[in-house]
Scaffold this motif. Structure first.
Motif, PDB file in Angstrom:
ATOM      1  N   LEU A 761      -0.998   5.380 -16.581  1.00  0.00           N
ATOM      2  CA  LEU A 761      -0.632   3.991 -16.879  1.00  0.00           C
ATOM      3  C   LEU A 761       0.272   3.916 -18.102  1.00  0.00           C
ATOM      4  O   LEU A 761       1.201   3.097 -18.158  1.00  0.00           O
ATOM      5  CB  LEU A 761      -1.898   3.159 -17.089  1.00  0.00           C
ATOM      6  N   ALA A 762       0.009   4.758 -19.090  1.00  0.00           N
ATOM      7  CA  ALA A 762       0.865   4.783 -20.278  1.00  0.00           C
ATOM      8  C   ALA A 762       2.265   5.274 -19.933  1.00  0.00           C
ATOM      9  O   ALA A 762       3.253   4.823 -20.517  1.00  0.00           O
ATOM     10  CB  ALA A 762       0.236   5.659 -21.344  1.00  0.00           C
ATOM     11  N   TRP A 767       0.727  -1.821 -19.932  1.00  0.00           N
ATOM     12  CA  TRP A 767      -0.289  -1.970 -20.989  1.00  0.00           C
ATOM     13  C   TRP A 767      -1.373  -2.960 -20.586  1.00  0.00           C
ATOM     14  O   TRP A 767      -2.530  -2.786 -20.979  1.00  0.00           O
ATOM     15  CB  TRP A 767       0.380  -2.418 -22.284  1.00  0.00           C
ATOM     16  N   ASP A 768      -0.997  -3.933 -19.772  1.00  0.00           N
ATOM     17  CA  ASP A 768      -2.028  -4.884 -19.308  1.00  0.00           C
ATOM     18  C   ASP A 768      -3.041  -4.188 -18.418  1.00  0.00           C
ATOM     19  O   ASP A 768      -4.262  -4.398 -18.546  1.00  0.00           O
ATOM     20  CB  ASP A 768      -1.355  -6.041 -18.551  1.00  0.00           C
ATOM     21  N   ALA A 769      -2.512  -3.347 -17.495  1.00  0.00           N
ATOM     22  CA  ALA A 769      -3.433  -2.622 -16.608  1.00  0.00           C
ATOM     23  C   ALA A 769      -4.280  -1.649 -17.404  1.00  0.00           C
ATOM     24  O   ALA A 769      -5.464  -1.443 -17.105  1.00  0.00           O
ATOM     25  CB  ALA A 769      -2.634  -1.885 -15.542  1.00  0.00           C
ATOM     26  N   LYS A 775     -11.605  -2.206 -20.105  1.00  0.00           N
ATOM     27  CA  LYS A 775     -12.675  -3.200 -20.183  1.00  0.00           C
ATOM     28  C   LYS A 775     -13.551  -3.224 -18.940  1.00  0.00           C
ATOM     29  O   LYS A 775     -14.510  -4.019 -18.885  1.00  0.00           O
ATOM     30  CB  LYS A 775     -12.063  -4.593 -20.395  1.00  0.00           C
ATOM     31  N   GLU A 776     -13.183  -2.396 -17.933  1.00  0.00           N
ATOM     32  CA  GLU A 776     -13.992  -2.399 -16.717  1.00  0.00           C
ATOM     33  C   GLU A 776     -15.423  -1.985 -17.014  1.00  0.00           C
ATOM     34  O   GLU A 776     -16.382  -2.563 -16.496  1.00  0.00           O
ATOM     35  CB  GLU A 776     -13.380  -1.448 -15.688  1.00  0.00           C
ATOM     36  N   GLU A 798      -0.171  -1.345 -29.316  1.00  0.00           N
ATOM     37  CA  GLU A 798      -1.199  -1.109 -28.315  1.00  0.00           C
ATOM     38  C   GLU A 798      -2.226  -0.109 -28.821  1.00  0.00           C
ATOM     39  O   GLU A 798      -3.427  -0.218 -28.531  1.00  0.00           O
ATOM     40  CB  GLU A 798      -0.549  -0.587 -27.032  1.00  0.00           C
ATOM     41  N   ALA A 799      -1.757   0.843 -29.615  1.00  0.00           N
ATOM     42  CA  ALA A 799      -2.685   1.856 -30.121  1.00  0.00           C
ATOM     43  C   ALA A 799      -3.719   1.253 -31.043  1.00  0.00           C
ATOM     44  O   ALA A 799      -4.906   1.641 -31.043  1.00  0.00           O
ATOM     45  CB  ALA A 799      -1.903   2.947 -30.844  1.00  0.00           C
ATOM     46  N   VAL A 800      -3.310   0.261 -31.879  1.00  0.00           N
ATOM     47  CA  VAL A 800      -4.254  -0.373 -32.826  1.00  0.00           C
ATOM     48  C   VAL A 800      -5.414  -1.018 -32.088  1.00  0.00           C
ATOM     49  O   VAL A 800      -6.559  -1.036 -32.572  1.00  0.00           O
ATOM     50  CB  VAL A 800      -3.498  -1.400 -33.703  1.00  0.00           C
TER      51      VAL A 800
END
Length: 868
Positions: A761-762, A767-769, A775-776, A798-800
């Motif tokens: 994904l990265a 980033w949304d996925a 969170k799943e 995104e890393a933070v």
């Protein structure tokens, strides 16, 4: 057969009685000499010929007599009327030694028309040229040497008229006046020489051998009109010697430098072969051309008419010899042999040493020494008086006696001269004693081969020029093996050549002797020579059809390199394989393997190498690189199923490298999958290879799935990638269902699944996925993969999000430091109370002065010791 050299320690010379007078002997010897100018000539009788029939007339035969006292070949001349008496009308080729003893004979069937000429080569091969240009070759035993040679169609259509021979070659002229040359019978190549433009046949012809010409090619001299044509092998023709002719006879000297010729008006001319001048000329009493014109050494020329032999030299009156029977002249390097119906004589210049001793009235030191021996034998004080007279010249006198002994053919005279030398040597300390011993040894050899049974009357000069090794070779070819062996032993020469030839000859003539008996006979002699090649004798036995004896002989060959090829040649492959493996020579082993590979069925080869580990391993190593199918057959025959499976699996990978064999569009059940399935089945046959069987099964399953993915996505990017790469590629392409299917099929663990999906994904920067995926549920691998993926993608924001979720303050501090957030990194590091971590992070961010200040303050507050 008489041999004078059996006992090396005991002299074989007959003892001389004291009553014999050396002086009278000297007078008798010198009385037989003839003076030509200031040079003496002598004509000792070598043999009274022992022809098998008393009615033999040389004038009715065509002859060839070999130089260096070689054999005599006779064929009855069919152009002459012959009274046959009790003889058969069938013509025969007969070969005699120089004493007239027959060596061999064979019928001469005249297959190529009339015989034009015959001669012996340097290797003592008899060459016969017939009218149609066919050349027949015979050895000394009248065995025809195949194949026959031919001078070509021109000579077949236009008959050969004349031929001139030299050492190993011949020049022929046909009815069209064309010249044809073979310069070497060892490598027979017919060359047509230059266009002569002749309208009539040449009066005479002579040849200058290639070794005496500037070009290194044969040159032919033709007497035409009043001049001579010089014809070169490369086609050049030039006129020389204008005004000399017409010449009726020409002959070139043995060193190729001089030419003797007989002119139409009875003049004998001697000149250099370049025709630059006339050295001397002699007016003969007749203008009739002599029947024979030859050189006698280098000092005189012999001319023969019907009953008279004339010897002419550059100085003084000629010498005449009268014969009441026909003779044949044979030129030699130091004289000329004279063959008649009854005798063989040798006409030569008297050696200087012999002349100094036996010349009438000689007062030379050597003559006085020879006379001193006579006085000594008669117990006369005159012996001491002679020695005192020649005291200062005694070494020269001894040397002259030794040299004179070497030139003599009479053993008793040889002995007397050597006794004189020994007598003088006793009073002469300066003379080398080995000289007499060496001469005695040489004379023993010469006397042995001069015996009528052998019939090789070599002079000492001919012997030195011929060399002992060549003499031994000639004895061997004449099947005089015993004498050749004894001479080899006596002279300290290698006996292997003699024994080898004897063994091969024995095999040829001993067809009636059983193999075991003949083997004992051969081994008894072969063991005399250390290092002799038993393999060569075995090869000859095989050629003569005695394969069993060959196999028995080759067992005694110590060198595997000679033994193994011969075993293969006689069909003993199994023994050859054993011998080669015992030697440890891999080249020999491969030689045997490849031979058996071609000659035997595969199963026989497999059975032969299975019990021989070295041969088996070498075969496997070769077949693994070049012959997979053959190697699979071998493994199947020996029950090594897992090795076959490995080969099949390897072949499947090799097919992937070949686009023509394993393209991306092959069917689901394509060749590769079939190979892997076969490998899986073979692995399943053994309990020891459960893992390999499972791996092959999963490999085939993966290839099927990858093929389906390539078909559905129409992108050839899946086949031959790993499971992880396949899942990652599916996610990148958005095919999450396919990715989950691969995960399920191959039971990919949750931790591995998370790592693969996070980074996939990265990679596509979804980033949304990625956040949704985090969170799943609580990730089984924690949030570190999310942090790593974002940092690798250079997405600090995104890393933070995920760094704050890290439970381990150490990991959190290092993550903040990697994205350059010094304050947050310091706060997280302070929670660890790890001074080493703080110092490492400070060094990481040392380029940031604000960050360094924060870490220094934090260190001081926590009282961590700094590092200077």
């Amino acid at each position: 057969m008489v041999l004078y050299i059996v006992d090396h320690n005991r002299p074989s010379w007959p003892k001389k009685s004291p009553e014999q007078s050396n002086s009278m002997a000297g007078v008798t010897i010198a009385a037989e000499w003839q003076l030509l100018g200031d040079k003496y000539y002598r004509k000792p009788n070598l043999y009274t010929l022992q022809w098998p029939t008393k009615s033999l007339d040389l004038s009715l035969h065509k002859l060839a007599i070999s130089s260096f006292s070689g054999p005599i070949a006779l064929i009855r001349d069919d152009s002459k009327i012959v009274q046959l008496y009790a003889e058969s009308a069938l013509r025969k080729l007969r070969i005699f030694n120089s004493a007239g003893r027959i060596l061999s004979e064979t019928p001469w069937r005249n297959p190529g028309g009339r015989l034009i000429g015959l001669s012996w080569t340097d290797e003592q091969i008899l060459v016969c040229v017939t009218q149609d240009g066919t050349i027949y070759r015979y050895d000394i035993h009248c065995n025809l040497i195949q194949p026959n040679l031919s001078l070509g169609e021109d000579c077949f259509a236009n008959s050969v008229v004349e031929c001139v021979f030299w050492g190993n070659g011949v020049v022929c002229i046909n009815e069209k006046f064309d010249l044809f040359c073979i310069s070497d019978f060892g490598n027979p190549k017919v060359v047509k020489m230059g266009d002569l433009g002749l309208e009539e046949f040449p009066l005479c012809m002579a040849v200058i051998e290639p070794k005496y010409t500037m070009s290194g090619n044969v040159e032919v001299l033709l007497g035409v009109g009043d001049h001579v044509l010089l014809v070169e092998e490369d086609g050049g023709v030039q006129v020389v010697g204008e005004g000399l002719g017409p010449l009726q006879k020409m002959v070139v000297s043995c060193n190729g430098k001089l030419l003797a010729s007989f002119t139409h008006d009875g003049q004998l001319l001697v000149m250099p072969t370049d025709f630059s001048s006339i050295i001397f000329e002699y007016a003969c009493e007749t203008a009739i051309a002599p029947e024979q014109l030859v050189w006698c050494g280098m000092d005189s020329v012999l001319l023969y008419w019907d009953d008279m032999l004339l010897m002419v030299g550059p100085y003084g009156d000629p010498v005449r010899y009268i014969y009441d029977e026909p003779i044949i002249l044979i030129p030699e390097c130091d004289g000329a042999r004279i063959l008649s119906n009854s005798t063989m004589e040798f006409l030569q210049r008297v050696p200087a040493s012999t002349e100094s001793i036996f010349k009438i009235g000689s007062t030379e030191p050597a003559a006085l020494l020879y006379d001193a021996l006579d006085h000594f034998d008669r117990r006369s004080a005159k012996a001491d008086e002679n020695l005192r007279l020649i005291r200062s010249s005694l070494p020269e006198a001894v040397e002259a006696c030794v040299d004179a002994a070497g030139h003599e053919f009479d053993p008793s005279l040889q002995q007397t001269l050597l006794r004189a030398a020994s007598y003088g040597q006793a009073f002469c300390s300066q003379f080398q004693r080995e000289s007499i011993q060496e001469m005695s040894k040489t004379l023993r050899v010469l006397n042995a081969v001069r015996s009528p049974e052998i019939g090789i009357p070599l002079s000492i000069q001919q012997y030195k020029l011929l060399t002992p090794s060549v003499l031994i070779g000639r004895l061997v070819n004449a099947h005089q093996h015993l004498l050749a062996l004894r001479i080899s032993d006596y002279l300290g020469l290698n006996q292997e050549v003699v024994i080898m030839h004897w063994a091969c000859s024995k095999l040829t003539v001993s067809s009636a002797i059983p193999d075991p008996t003949l083997l004992e006979i051969l081994l008894d002699k072969l063991k005399l020579c250390r290092g002799i090649s038993y393999a060569a004798v075995a090869a000859h036995a095989d050629q003569t059809g005695r394969r069993k004896l060959a196999a028995m002989l080759v067992e005694h060959e110590p060198l595997s390199s000679k033994q193994v090829p011969l075993l293969l040649g006689i069909g003993e492959e199994d023994t050859a394989l054993t011998k080669s493996t015992e030697s440890g020579d891999t080249d020999l082993i491969y030689l045997v393997l490849f031979h058996i590979w071609q000659k035997r069925p595969p199963l026989e080869l497999f059975g032969m190498i299975q019990a021989r580990p070295l041969a088996r391993d070498l075969f496997i190593r070769y077949a693994r690189c070049y012959k997979h199918e053959f190697l699979k057959d071998f493994f199947l025959s020996t029950g090594q199923l897992h090795d076959v499976a490995y080969l099949l699996w390897k072949e499947s990978w090799e097919m992937a490298k070949n686009p023509m064999a394993a393209g991306r569009g092959y069917s689901l059940h394509g060749p590769r999958i079939k190979l892997i399935e076969k490998a899986q089945n073979l692995f399943a046959e053994t309990k020891e290879h459960v893992f390999e069987s499972k791996a092959a099964e999963e490999h085939a399953k993966l290839l099927r799935i990858q093929h389906e993915l390539e078909v559905s996505t129409k992108q050839p990017i899946f086949v031959d990638s790993s499971i992880s790469d396949t899942i990652r590629t599916c996610i990148v392409l958005g095919n999450h269902r396919a990715a989950m299917k691969v995960k399920t099929e191959f039971k990919v663990s949750e931790k591995r699944w998370y790592w693969l999906k996070v980074f996939a994904l990265a990679t596509i920067r979804d980033w949304d996925a990625l956040e949704k995926f985090s969170k799943e549920k609580r990730p089984p691998v924690g949030y570190k993969p999310f942090v790593e993926a974002c940092i690798d993608a250079d997405e600090k924001t995104e890393a933070v999000k995920y760094i704050t979720k890290l439970a381990d303050p150490r990991e959190k501090a290092e993550a903040y430091a990697r994205i350059g957030m010094a304050k947050e990194a310091a706060e997280a590091a302070s929670q660890t109370k790890d001074g080493e971590l703080l110092e490492r992070l400070r060094n990481t961010l040392q380029q940031n002065s604000t960050a360094s200040s924060i870490f220094d303050t934090l260190r001081d507050r926590l009282s961590f010791p700094g590092v200077s």
